[in-house]
Design a protein around this motif. Structure first.
Motif, PDB file in Angstrom:
ATOM      1  N   HIS A 120       2.465   4.546  -1.501  1.00 15.58           N
ATOM      2  CA  HIS A 120       2.003   5.506  -2.517  1.00 15.58           C
ATOM      3  C   HIS A 120       0.599   5.131  -2.999  1.00 15.58           C
ATOM      4  N   ASN A 121       0.451   4.820  -4.306  1.00 15.06           N
ATOM      5  CA  ASN A 121      -0.904   4.572  -4.829  1.00 15.06           C
ATOM      6  C   ASN A 121      -1.284   3.094  -4.857  1.00 15.06           C
ATOM      7  N   LEU A 122      -0.419   2.202  -4.360  1.00 14.76           N
ATOM      8  CA  LEU A 122      -0.759   0.773  -4.360  1.00 14.76           C
ATOM      9  C   LEU A 122      -1.935   0.517  -3.424  1.00 14.76           C
ATOM     10  N   ASP A 123      -2.949  -0.172  -3.935  1.00 21.18           N
ATOM     11  CA  ASP A 123      -4.247  -0.274  -3.264  1.00 21.18           C
ATOM     12  C   ASP A 123      -4.347  -1.533  -2.393  1.00 21.18           C
ATOM     13  N   ARG A 173       0.814  -1.225   0.000  1.00 19.97           N
ATOM     14  CA  ARG A 173       0.000   0.000   0.000  1.00 19.97           C
ATOM     15  C   ARG A 173       0.847   1.275   0.000  1.00 19.97           C
ATOM     16  N   THR A 196       7.176   1.582  -7.604  1.00 22.43           N
ATOM     17  CA  THR A 196       6.929   1.522  -6.161  1.00 22.43           C
ATOM     18  C   THR A 196       6.968   0.074  -5.687  1.00 22.43           C
ATOM     19  N   SER A 238       1.399   3.712 -12.714  1.00 26.48           N
ATOM     20  CA  SER A 238       0.460   2.699 -12.209  1.00 26.48           C
ATOM     21  C   SER A 238       0.962   2.009 -10.940  1.00 26.48           C
ATOM     22  N   GLY A 239       2.237   2.240 -10.566  1.00 33.84           N
ATOM     23  CA  GLY A 239       2.750   1.672  -9.314  1.00 33.84           C
ATOM     24  C   GLY A 239       3.844   0.634  -9.483  1.00 33.84           C
ATOM     25  N   GLY A 248      -2.583   1.331  -9.223  1.00 35.96           N
ATOM     26  CA  GLY A 248      -2.235   0.634  -7.990  1.00 35.96           C
ATOM     27  C   GLY A 248      -2.961  -0.667  -7.767  1.00 35.96           C
TER      28      GLY A 248
END
Length: 512
Positions: A190-193, A188, A217, A213-214, A481
């Protein structure tokens, strides 16, 4: 609060901003200018970046597109724009946006000159200048100059062979089965969901998805940092996640990026892959060298002994200019050869050590064909497409793609073996179609030795040759993410939700 928003959200915020009539009249021109500048950033595909993002954290492609957005805002005419591989770090979907922007600059009355390897960009050009036919000493000529449609009339052009389909990057007959897995839980950062990602080992695995898109990261901030910490080699921060299963199966994790391989003028490819060690022994074994008491160390330009002490083995001197940039000049003492004059009297098969350092990798491999230690290491450099480099070429003059392939060659020499995980960040940057084929050959050698490889990539030729693909997205920034699709390239191509799948489907169909 506004600068913490992504550019796409900020653009919408200002576009829908409602103000009292008097206030609207006061800031009308300002709002118009803000909206226009934000729109240019959206058009170049940077809507996922936040306004407060530090420029030092941007990729080369992102920085270049910000410059491009500034150019769009200036609306100049009669200008020459020169872009060096603007498609770096771009997904094929974003390439179309970029091409449309360059066409707008052209239509305003400007000239746009682009150095590029991307198929979409080449085919969209009005005029194509193809250099070659080979690299280094084998290149430097204009193979074709004219409309792209006429390129096929140039029999020497390697570019034409790949664009026409006469040559192509091959799809493997069989996809390798996984030899175990790493499982990242609850990513999770940054933008990782808050995603769980299962990464197969013992195969070539590609991380794909649109810009932002991740991917970086997941690979850099979480996987690489956590694996290095597990191995006791990391003291920095690790991206937010719950844990990673399977790290005990790893012996070492190696990140092969495009950072320079050496900062000094004495660092070069032949010393990096340790091929120079046996070359120095060859010179020390000459009868005259033995008579003078010269050892292998005398033929090193890194330590005192035989090197020129005026320039300390760099072959050049730096003249400091108080209010101007420093000037680099060839060393007057050694004439740029790096060695004392008496060392240059020693000849191995008619060549002195300076002349050997002036050879290309391919020339040197033939010259030292009966010296297995050097020949083997030089052949690896040739296998990754670097046969045109000069042995003594300073590492600081190598491009990012060349530096990455020199690192790859060094690891091929050592052999990774089981328990080694290689992480590549866009290794095709700056590579021609023919170089990508050589890169894939080298990567497959690593994997066949028992290693695993994870590659962040946008290039469809490399993605189609992977054993497994994990596609992140669907968009960049807050819209990304998540895992959109995972499977073999053929399985990704059937996924209608994946942008990568759509473009991959076209490539796979063209190869049938």
């Amino acid at each position: 609060e506004v600068v913490a928003m992504s550019i796409g959200v900020v653009a919408e915020f200002f576009a829908t901003l409602e103000l009292p009539v008097h206030a609207a009249l006061v800031v009308d021109k300002v709002l118009e200018d803000i909206s226009a500048r934000l729109q240019y950033l959206v058009e170049v595909g940077l809507d996922y970046l936040t306004l407060e993002r530090l420029t030092g954290t941007l990729s080369g492609g992102e920085a270049q597109r910000i410059s491009l957005a500034t150019c769009l805002g200036s609306t100049l005419v009669g200008s020459l724009y020169v872009l060096d591989e603007p498609s770096v770090g771009l997904h094929p979907r974003d390439n179309n946006r970029l091409i449309a922007i360059l066409e707008r600059l052209r239509d305003l009355g400007n000239t746009v000159l682009v150095v590029e390897h991307d198929r979409q960009m080449i085919e969209a050009a009005d005029w194509l200048i193809d250099m070659g036919p080979g690299a280094g000493a084998l290149g430097g000529r204009v193979v074709h100059s004219g409309p792209p449609a006429n390129l096929s009339e140039s029999p020497e052009s390697v570019t034409a062979a790949y664009l026409s389909g006469r040559r192509r990057v091959a799809i493997p007959a069989l996809r390798r089965p996984p030899q175990g897995h790493l499982v990242i839980r609850g990513a999770r950062q940054h933008n990782l969901d808050d995603i769980d990602v299962e990464i197969p080992l013992g195969v070539l695995c590609c991380l794909t998805g649109v810009s932002g898109s991740g991917k970086s990261t997941l690979m850099h901030d979480i996987l690489y940092a956590a694996a290095q910490r597990h191995l006791g080699e990391w003291r920095g921060n690790v991206g937010d996640h719950e844990g990673i299963e399977g790290l005990d199966s790893l012996r070492q994790v190696i990140l092969i990026d495009q950072a320079p391989i050496g900062r000094s003028a004495r660092s070069n490819p032949v010393t990096y892959v340790k091929a120079f060690d046996s070359i120095r022994k060859c010179f020390a074994g000459v009868r005259e060298a033995k008579a003078r008491g010269y050892k292998p160390g005398h033929f090193s330009f890194n330590v005192p002994g035989g090197r020129c002490e005026t320039c300390e083995g760099t072959g050049q001197t730096v003249v400091e200019m108080q209010f101007l940039p420093d000037v680099t000049l060839p060393c007057e003492e050694c004439g740029g050869t790096r060695y004392r004059r008496d060392l240059l009297d020693i000849r191995y098969r008619g060549r002195n050590v300076d002349e050997v350092l002036g050879m290309t990798v391919s020339e040197a491999r033939r010259f030292f064909a009966d010296v297995p230690h050097s020949e083997g290491r030089l052949k690896v450099l040739e296998d990754v497409g670097l046969g045109y480099l000069r042995l003594g070429q300073p590492s600081s003059t190598l491009s990012g793609g060349e530096a990455q392939r020199v690192k790859l060659a060094a690891h091929l020499v050592q052999g990774g073996g089981k328990g080694t995980l290689y992480l590549f960040d866009e290794p095709t940057t700056g590579l021609h179609f023919d170089d990508i084929a050589k890169l894939l050959f080298a990567m497959n050698r690593l994997i066949d030795s028992g290693a695993s490889a994870i590659v962040i990539e946008h290039n469809l030729d490399l993605i189609k040759a992977a054993d497994w693909v994990i596609d992140l997205g669907p968009e960049g920034g807050d819209g990304g993410g998540r895992i959109v699709a995972e499977g073999t390239p053929e399985e990704i191509a059937t996924n209608r939700s994946s942008y990568t799948g759509g473009y991959l489907r076209e490539v796979l169909e063209a190869d049938e």
